[in-house]
Design a protein around this motif. Sequence first.
Motif, mmCIF file in Angstrom:
data_model
loop_
_atom_site.group_PDB
_atom_site.id
_atom_site.type_symbol
_atom_site.label_atom_id
_atom_site.label_comp_id
_atom_site.label_asym_id
_atom_site.label_seq_id
_atom_site.Cartn_x
_atom_site.Cartn_y
_atom_site.Cartn_z
ATOM 1 N N LYS A 12 0.867 -1.175 0.000
ATOM 2 C CA LYS A 12 0.000 0.000 0.000
ATOM 3 C C LYS A 12 0.911 1.235 0.000
ATOM 4 C CE LYS A 12 -3.334 -2.958 0.954
ATOM 5 N NZ LYS A 12 -4.270 -3.432 -0.071
ATOM 6 N N LYS A 24 -2.173 4.853 10.076
ATOM 7 C CA LYS A 24 -1.045 5.512 10.723
ATOM 8 C C LYS A 24 -0.763 6.860 10.068
ATOM 9 C CE LYS A 24 3.825 4.847 11.951
ATOM 10 N NZ LYS A 24 4.988 3.923 11.874
ATOM 11 N N LYS A 48 -3.191 -0.668 7.602
ATOM 12 C CA LYS A 48 -2.706 0.019 8.803
ATOM 13 C C LYS A 48 -1.788 1.177 8.420
ATOM 14 C CE LYS A 48 -2.962 -3.912 12.003
ATOM 15 N NZ LYS A 48 -2.173 -4.823 12.874
ATOM 16 N N THR A 49 -1.144 1.057 7.258
ATOM 17 C CA THR A 49 -0.299 2.137 6.751
ATOM 18 C C THR A 49 -1.119 3.407 6.579
ATOM 19 O OG1 THR A 49 1.055 0.528 5.559
ATOM 20 C CG2 THR A 49 1.208 2.830 4.843
ATOM 21 N N ALA A 93 4.639 7.485 1.994
ATOM 22 C CA ALA A 93 4.523 6.392 2.967
ATOM 23 C C ALA A 93 4.215 5.107 2.219
ATOM 24 C CB ALA A 93 3.424 6.681 3.988
ATOM 25 N N LYS A 94 4.615 3.981 2.792
ATOM 26 C CA LYS A 94 4.290 2.691 2.186
ATOM 27 C C LYS A 94 4.305 1.610 3.256
ATOM 28 C CE LYS A 94 9.069 2.228 0.584
ATOM 29 N NZ LYS A 94 9.946 2.063 -0.605
ATOM 30 N N GLY A 95 3.543 0.565 3.007
ATOM 31 C CA GLY A 95 3.462 -0.537 3.953
ATOM 32 C C GLY A 95 2.711 -1.693 3.335
#
Length: 288
Positions: A186, A210, A206-207, A200-202
């Motif tokens: 994501k 946050k 939840k990414t 941002a990435k994850g």
Amino acid sequence: MTTSIKILTDSSVQLTDEEIQKYNITVIPLSVEINGHTYVDGEEITRQELIENLQAGNYPKTSQPPLGRFVEAYDRLGADGSQIIAIVLSDVLSGTYSTAQTAANMSEAKVTVINSKSTDRGLAFQVIAAAKDVQAGKTVAEIVKHCQAIYHRTRINVLIDNLDCLVKGGRISRFAGALTKLINLKVVVQLNNQSLDVVAKGRSRKTFLKFCEQIATRHQAQDNPIQDLSLSNVGTDPEFLSRLKQIILPTNSEQVHYLARLTSPIIMTHTGLNAVGVITLSKKPDVD
């Protein structure tokens, strides 16, 4: 006699029908291409129909902005001697600004073209401000300056749930897309003045949660309250949108204007299914 000023924008904007009518805004429809066929936004394809195409695996492409439509609109609006202010989506995302400027040079009307450096509800913030300025009797120069100030108070982040449209659009390689799909990556991108950047990435949603917590924290720490929040989306489930709103606006949310609607086909082409545009207008310039 004071020359009147008329406001024009493009269909990437996130305006309600009521706002368009109330402020007498002219909206030039842009187009998307699906399987070799070009569809005019709002005339030949709706936002929901674009989502249905994405769900069926029919990935859209952006189409050339309609030069003739801009020229015709300028000439029509300016026929009574009115000046026109065209406020259009960022040149980072589209060639619409260049087209609108070319059309202005071809028109008999007096046209000022503003590169909003924004889109969707961020573009709407400038359009509405300009329309209110017209009603207040402001000059073109004053309106241009006001739009620039609105831009600096606006931030656009997009929570991208899958990278399919970015791969299809050639913005990342197919190999990279296949790898990120395997790990369910994501990403959050931010529309800046000259670029669209990953911030941002994850590997899960939840990414996104946050990241939205960070938005709330930043505004609280800087004593810079959010005045307007839009969660423009591509068919994202309402429960998730509600959760994002609660995170971004933990207190006094009833005092903030809030809008959660489907984004335009033009933006869907870039972002893909389940994406969410987190678009804020704050009291003061929004800086990191």
